[in-house]
Motif scaffolding. Structure first.
Motif, PDB file in Angstrom:
ATOM      1  N   SER A 212       1.085  -1.379   0.541  1.00 22.22           N
ATOM      2  CA  SER A 212      -0.123   0.375   0.054  1.00 22.22           C
ATOM      3  C   SER A 212       0.991   1.279  -0.277  1.00 22.22           C
ATOM      4  CB  SER A 212      -0.519  -0.007   1.116  1.00 22.22           C
ATOM      5  OG  SER A 212      -2.345  -1.437   1.272  1.00 22.22           O
ATOM      6  N   PRO A 213       0.472   2.375  -1.000  1.00 21.18           N
ATOM      7  CA  PRO A 213       1.056   3.294  -0.663  1.00 21.18           C
ATOM      8  C   PRO A 213       1.386   4.018   0.973  1.00 21.18           C
ATOM      9  CG  PRO A 213      -0.592   3.706  -1.578  1.00 21.18           C
ATOM     10  CD  PRO A 213      -0.765   1.952  -1.601  1.00 21.18           C
ATOM     11  N   ARG A 214       2.150   5.043   1.439  1.00 19.52           N
ATOM     12  CA  ARG A 214       2.623   5.167   1.986  1.00 19.52           C
ATOM     13  C   ARG A 214       1.073   6.685   2.470  1.00 19.52           C
ATOM     14  NH1 ARG A 214       4.298   9.559   4.873  1.00 19.52           N
ATOM     15  NH2 ARG A 214       5.631  10.065   7.115  1.00 19.52           N
ATOM     16  N   GLU A 215       0.820   6.056   3.989  1.00 18.47           N
ATOM     17  CA  GLU A 215      -0.238   7.310   4.202  1.00 18.47           C
ATOM     18  C   GLU A 215       0.873   7.824   5.421  1.00 18.47           C
ATOM     19  OE1 GLU A 215      -3.311   5.327   5.145  1.00 18.47           O
ATOM     20  OE2 GLU A 215      -4.029   4.366   3.957  1.00 18.47           O
ATOM     21  N   LYS A 216      -0.045   8.988   4.982  1.00 18.99           N
ATOM     22  CA  LYS A 216       0.419  10.537   6.572  1.00 18.99           C
ATOM     23  C   LYS A 216       0.692   9.251   7.782  1.00 18.99           C
ATOM     24  CE  LYS A 216       0.046  14.174   4.049  1.00 18.99           C
ATOM     25  NZ  LYS A 216       0.906  14.764   4.259  1.00 18.99           N
ATOM     26  N   SER A 217       1.647  10.150   7.953  1.00 18.58           N
ATOM     27  CA  SER A 217       1.700   9.069   9.825  1.00 18.58           C
ATOM     28  C   SER A 217       1.425   9.648  11.175  1.00 18.58           C
ATOM     29  CB  SER A 217       3.222   9.196   9.451  1.00 18.58           C
ATOM     30  OG  SER A 217       4.084  10.291   9.890  1.00 18.58           O
ATOM     31  N   GLY A 218       1.126  10.760  10.832  1.00 18.69           N
ATOM     32  CA  GLY A 218       0.848  12.091  12.070  1.00 18.69           C
ATOM     33  C   GLY A 218       2.010  12.598  12.759  1.00 18.69           C
ATOM     34  N   SER A 219       3.110  11.836  12.313  1.00 17.74           N
ATOM     35  CA  SER A 219       5.114  12.508  12.561  1.00 17.74           C
ATOM     36  C   SER A 219       4.623  14.086  11.190  1.00 17.74           C
ATOM     37  CB  SER A 219       5.903  11.657  12.413  1.00 17.74           C
ATOM     38  OG  SER A 219       6.661  12.548  12.407  1.00 17.74           O
ATOM     39  N   VAL A 220       5.127  14.921  11.777  1.00 19.09           N
ATOM     40  CA  VAL A 220       4.760  16.513  10.989  1.00 19.09           C
ATOM     41  C   VAL A 220       6.544  16.245  10.131  1.00 19.09           C
ATOM     42  CG1 VAL A 220       5.362  18.833  11.341  1.00 19.09           C
ATOM     43  CG2 VAL A 220       3.533  17.954  12.725  1.00 19.09           C
ATOM     44  N   LEU A 221       7.492  15.951  11.246  1.00 18.19           N
ATOM     45  CA  LEU A 221       8.453  15.293  10.352  1.00 18.19           C
ATOM     46  C   LEU A 221       8.571  14.657   9.700  1.00 18.19           C
ATOM     47  CD1 LEU A 221      11.001  16.547  12.825  1.00 18.19           C
ATOM     48  CD2 LEU A 221      10.007  18.336  11.251  1.00 18.19           C
ATOM     49  N   ALA A 222       8.247  13.258   9.571  1.00 20.11           N
ATOM     50  CA  ALA A 222       8.524  12.906   9.163  1.00 20.11           C
ATOM     51  C   ALA A 222       7.609  12.778   7.668  1.00 20.11           C
ATOM     52  CB  ALA A 222       7.603  10.976   9.508  1.00 20.11           C
ATOM     53  N   ASP A 223       6.227  13.560   8.039  1.00 21.21           N
ATOM     54  CA  ASP A 223       5.794  13.667   5.918  1.00 21.21           C
ATOM     55  C   ASP A 223       6.720  14.464   5.541  1.00 21.21           C
ATOM     56  OD1 ASP A 223       3.501  11.596   7.395  1.00 21.21           O
ATOM     57  OD2 ASP A 223       2.662  13.182   8.216  1.00 21.21           O
ATOM     58  N   TYR A 224       7.119  16.055   6.103  1.00 21.06           N
ATOM     59  CA  TYR A 224       7.849  16.433   5.583  1.00 21.06           C
ATOM     60  C   TYR A 224       8.671  15.398   4.337  1.00 21.06           C
ATOM     61  CZ  TYR A 224      10.333  20.865   4.438  1.00 21.06           C
ATOM     62  OH  TYR A 224      11.112  21.849   3.507  1.00 21.06           O
ATOM     63  N   PHE A 225       9.636  14.804   5.250  1.00 18.39           N
ATOM     64  CA  PHE A 225      10.808  14.102   4.671  1.00 18.39           C
ATOM     65  C   PHE A 225      10.501  13.731   3.859  1.00 18.39           C
ATOM     66  CE2 PHE A 225      12.725  14.416   9.210  1.00 18.39           C
ATOM     67  CZ  PHE A 225      13.419  15.042   9.085  1.00 18.39           C
ATOM     68  N   ALA A 226       8.927  12.706   4.050  1.00 18.86           N
ATOM     69  CA  ALA A 226       8.576  11.942   2.877  1.00 18.86           C
ATOM     70  C   ALA A 226       7.967  13.124   1.156  1.00 18.86           C
ATOM     71  CB  ALA A 226       7.106  11.402   3.362  1.00 18.86           C
ATOM     72  N   ALA A 227       7.533  14.219   1.539  1.00 21.76           N
ATOM     73  CA  ALA A 227       6.993  14.460   0.580  1.00 21.76           C
ATOM     74  C   ALA A 227       8.621  15.383   0.013  1.00 21.76           C
ATOM     75  CB  ALA A 227       6.210  15.700   0.937  1.00 21.76           C
ATOM     76  N   GLU A 228       9.732  15.291   0.600  1.00 17.01           N
ATOM     77  CA  GLU A 228      10.675  16.708  -0.546  1.00 17.01           C
ATOM     78  C   GLU A 228      11.055  15.178  -0.285  1.00 17.01           C
ATOM     79  OE1 GLU A 228      11.231  19.483  -0.962  1.00 17.01           O
ATOM     80  OE2 GLU A 228       9.231  19.757   0.352  1.00 17.01           O
ATOM     81  N   LEU A 229      11.570  14.155  -0.270  1.00 18.38           N
ATOM     82  CA  LEU A 229      12.597  12.811  -0.998  1.00 18.38           C
ATOM     83  C   LEU A 229      11.548  12.290  -2.192  1.00 18.38           C
ATOM     84  CD1 LEU A 229      14.329  10.749  -0.438  1.00 18.38           C
ATOM     85  CD2 LEU A 229      12.736   9.054   0.915  1.00 18.38           C
ATOM     86  N   ASP A 230      10.226  12.268  -2.263  1.00 19.56           N
ATOM     87  CA  ASP A 230       9.257  12.075  -3.510  1.00 19.56           C
ATOM     88  C   ASP A 230       9.356  12.812  -4.612  1.00 19.56           C
ATOM     89  OD1 ASP A 230       8.054   9.888  -2.185  1.00 19.56           O
ATOM     90  OD2 ASP A 230       6.331  11.115  -1.725  1.00 19.56           O
ATOM     91  N   ALA A 231       9.831  14.636  -3.955  1.00 18.69           N
ATOM     92  CA  ALA A 231      10.688  15.937  -5.475  1.00 18.69           C
ATOM     93  C   ALA A 231      11.646  15.099  -5.484  1.00 18.69           C
ATOM     94  CB  ALA A 231      10.150  17.271  -4.233  1.00 18.69           C
ATOM     95  N   LEU A 232      12.249  14.607  -4.428  1.00 15.43           N
ATOM     96  CA  LEU A 232      13.856  14.783  -5.043  1.00 15.43           C
ATOM     97  C   LEU A 232      13.871  13.673  -6.208  1.00 15.43           C
ATOM     98  CD1 LEU A 232      16.879  15.560  -4.006  1.00 15.43           C
ATOM     99  CD2 LEU A 232      16.524  13.937  -2.675  1.00 15.43           C
ATOM    100  N   ARG A 233      13.314  12.487  -5.794  1.00 24.18           N
ATOM    101  CA  ARG A 233      12.923  11.410  -6.952  1.00 24.18           C
ATOM    102  C   ARG A 233      12.890  11.938  -8.324  1.00 24.18           C
ATOM    103  NH1 ARG A 233      11.648   6.744  -2.257  1.00 24.18           N
ATOM    104  NH2 ARG A 233      13.972   5.792  -2.812  1.00 24.18           N
ATOM    105  N   ARG A 234      11.112  12.546  -8.084  1.00 25.57           N
ATOM    106  CA  ARG A 234      10.516  12.997  -9.484  1.00 25.57           C
ATOM    107  C   ARG A 234      11.770  14.003  -9.822  1.00 25.57           C
ATOM    108  NH1 ARG A 234       6.300  14.163  -6.371  1.00 25.57           N
ATOM    109  NH2 ARG A 234       6.985  16.599  -6.051  1.00 25.57           N
ATOM    110  N   ASN A 235      12.516  14.551  -9.631  1.00 30.68           N
ATOM    111  CA  ASN A 235      13.298  15.606 -10.915  1.00 30.68           C
ATOM    112  C   ASN A 235      14.898  14.850 -11.194  1.00 30.68           C
ATOM    113  OD1 ASN A 235      12.046  18.494 -10.639  1.00 30.68           O
ATOM    114  ND2 ASN A 235      11.866  17.616  -8.438  1.00 30.68           N
ATOM    115  N   ASP A 236      14.522  13.936 -10.515  1.00 26.42           N
ATOM    116  CA  ASP A 236      16.088  13.024 -10.481  1.00 26.42           C
ATOM    117  C   ASP A 236      15.470  12.834 -12.393  1.00 26.42           C
ATOM    118  OD1 ASP A 236      16.988  10.054 -11.421  1.00 26.42           O
ATOM    119  OD2 ASP A 236      18.050  10.925  -9.709  1.00 26.42           O
ATOM    120  N   ILE A 237      14.372  12.014 -12.843  1.00 30.01           N
ATOM    121  CA  ILE A 237      14.573  12.520 -13.611  1.00 30.01           C
ATOM    122  C   ILE A 237      14.692  12.685 -14.293  1.00 30.01           C
ATOM    123  CG2 ILE A 237      12.177  11.568 -15.618  1.00 30.01           C
ATOM    124  CD1 ILE A 237      11.365   9.102 -13.385  1.00 30.01           C
ATOM    125  N   GLY A 238      13.440  14.048 -14.272  1.00 27.02           N
ATOM    126  CA  GLY A 238      13.904  15.692 -15.019  1.00 27.02           C
ATOM    127  C   GLY A 238      15.369  16.006 -14.902  1.00 27.02           C
TER     128      GLY A 238
END
Length: 503
Positions: A212-238
């Motif tokens: 299952s895809p990762r859902e919001k964890s309730g941790s502000v920092l963990a969710d922020y890190f996850a979102a920026e890691l996703d952005a890092l990967r998207r732009n890696d392809i770019g």
């Protein structure tokens, strides 16, 4: 929209489509007339045979990415589909070549940030009996294509999965108005079809196999890190595809992650946070020259165009174009080497590990506020240090430090946005204005050194160096102007509203 291929690079096409489930005994929904559609071409029948590739644990599927080798139809070949937004994906295509069980290197490299070195294997097989209908307007122009697919699929993994179903797709033709899709959507739903909850045939087939895809964890920092890691990967392809602004956006993501790790390191394992921050600093340094070259080239070309013609002496544009083309080529090669390195892969693995352990992160509201307040104090201290310096290289360096502290404070405010109010958002907006002004100031200072080098090169090549001297002098005045603007903005920031806990 199709973009041209260069050499062995994939051809890219943006797909805008919607999928629907339709019972096997229901007729094709009538779509003539529907909105601007007034006619329907004769049906075309194809049999499509597609083999899908993924890692053994379906890392591409988890990211919404599809990689396949398809036989049959008008576009048979290797296809890599990347999610862009709702109803929209970008498809990269390569012709059939090489071994059928080996993904072309040009596509495999594009998804390395997701596979992290894991082998791409045959993960699923789909056979589609497709009947297609081109939907036309009154002038005979193709607006969209309706496809009626009967699909048989088999997926592997820890347990095999077989399935057979029917689905309807409506794909917008290149250049057609997106509102056409809404008109056709209403007609299809009215005829008894239901919007599919699956983004792709593969995702439907492998639903029981893909984590299952990762859902919001309730941790502000963990969710922020996850979102920026996703952005890092998207732009890696770019970055690998040399897409516009991709280097800049990837560098921003790496800086956001680094800033959050250092600002909130007391909420994490300090050694882990510092280690990751150091690696992200390395990554930013490898991406930096490519971005800096883009900025300086654009700035200097604009400044030359703004000069009166009588002040542009010699082959200024040609010399600059040659200089920055060489710099850009070297910088891009450096960035790609970094993305292909084992060091970068290990960094992504470590960031994944951090995101998967939100329970070990102490990020209550009190801890988060303290961290943001510390970043605010460090910004104040950096500004105080500038006041002690006279204009010159030391002051320029000190202003750059203020810029970095402002950026760190702004990113800190962005991180805690889910648990803060309007006053912090206003403060963050004012800090961003300071950062932006000092960013322009830093660009001017750095560009000034490039002008000196260009002037020396022009002189060495017996070219006229006058124009570079003019631009160098103008840059001094421009930097002083940005410094004055910063002073005013800082005064406004001190007077502006902010949360009491930030003072």
């Amino acid at each position: 929209m199709v973009t041209k291929t260069q050499g062995g690079a994939p051809v890219a096409e943006t797909e805008i489509e919607r999928k629907y489930d339709l019972a096997a005994d229901r007729p094709i929904p009538p779509l003539v007339p529907a909105g601007p559609v007034t006619n329907q071409a004769d049906p075309r029948v194809d049999v499509l045979d597609a083999t899908y590739f993924d890692t053994a644990d379906f890392r591409l599927a988890q990211a919404g990415i599809t990689l396949r080798r398809r036989l049959g139809g008008s576009d048979e070949g290797w296809h890599l589909k990347l999610p862009v937004g709702e109803d929209r994906r970008e498809e990269l295509r390569l012709p059939l070549a090489g071994r059928p069980d080996k993904v072309p290197g040009a596509l495999a490299k594009l998804v390395r940030a997701h596979t992290l070195g894991a082998k791409l294997v045959q993960a699923a097989h789909l056979r589609t009996e497709r009947t297609s209908y081109a939907l036309l307007d009154a002038e005979g122009r193709e607006l969209a294509t309706l496809t009626d697919d009967v699909v048989t699929g088999e997926a592997g993994g820890e347990k095999a999965h077989l399935d057979r179903w029917r689905e309807i797709e409506i794909e917008l033709s290149p250049g057609a108005d997106p509102e056409v899709l809404d008109s056709l959507d209403q007609a299809v739903v009215s005829a008894g079809a239901e919007r599919s909850r699956w983004p792709s045939k593969l995702r439907r087939l492998t639903d029981e196999l893909v984590p299952s895809p990762r859902e919001k964890s309730g941790s502000v920092l963990a969710d922020y890190f996850a979102a920026e890691l996703d952005a890092l990967r998207r732009n890696d392809i770019g970055v690998r595809r040399d897409a516009e602004d991709a280097v800049h956006q990837m560098r921003v993501s790496s800086r956001r992650l680094r800033g959050a790790l250092r600002t909130f390191r007391r909420s994490l394992d300090p050694d882990v946070a510092e280690g990751l921050a150091a690696e992200l600093r390395w990554l930013g340094g490898e991406l930096g020259p490519a971005r800096d070259t883009e900025v300086m080239s654009a700035r200097l070309h604009d400044e030359v165009k703004a000069l009166p013609a009588e002040l542009v002496l010699g082959n200024v544009e040609q010399l600059m174009t040659r200089h920055f083309a060489r710099e850009a080529e070297e910088a891009k090669a450096r960035a790609i080497r970094a993305l292909d390195s084992k060091r970068y892969t290990e960094l992504l693995r470590a960031l994944e590990k951090l995101v998967r352990k939100p329970r070990k992160i102490k990020d209550g509201k009190k801890e988060l506020r303290k961290a943001v307040a510390r970043s605010s104090r460090k910004l104040d201290e950096a500004v105080a240090a500038v006041r002690e310096l006279e204009p010159g290289a030391e002051q320029d360096a000190a202003l750059h430090e203020v810029r970095k502290k402002a950026k760190r404070a702004r990113y800190a405010a962005d991180t805690v946005r889910p648990v803060t109010g309007k006053k912090l958002r206003k403060w963050r907006k004012n800090v961003k204005a300071v950062q932006s002004t000092l960013g322009t100031h830093h660009d001017i200072v750095v560009t000034r050194e490039v002008l000196r080098l260009l002037g020396l090169r022009a002189y060495a090549e017996n070219e006229n160096a006058f124009t570079y001297g003019v631009l160098h002098g103008r840059s001094i005045a421009a930097a002083e102007s940005e410094h004055r603007r910063f002073t005013g903005q800082w005064q406004d920031l001190g007077k502006g509203s902010r949360p009491k806990w930030l003072k």
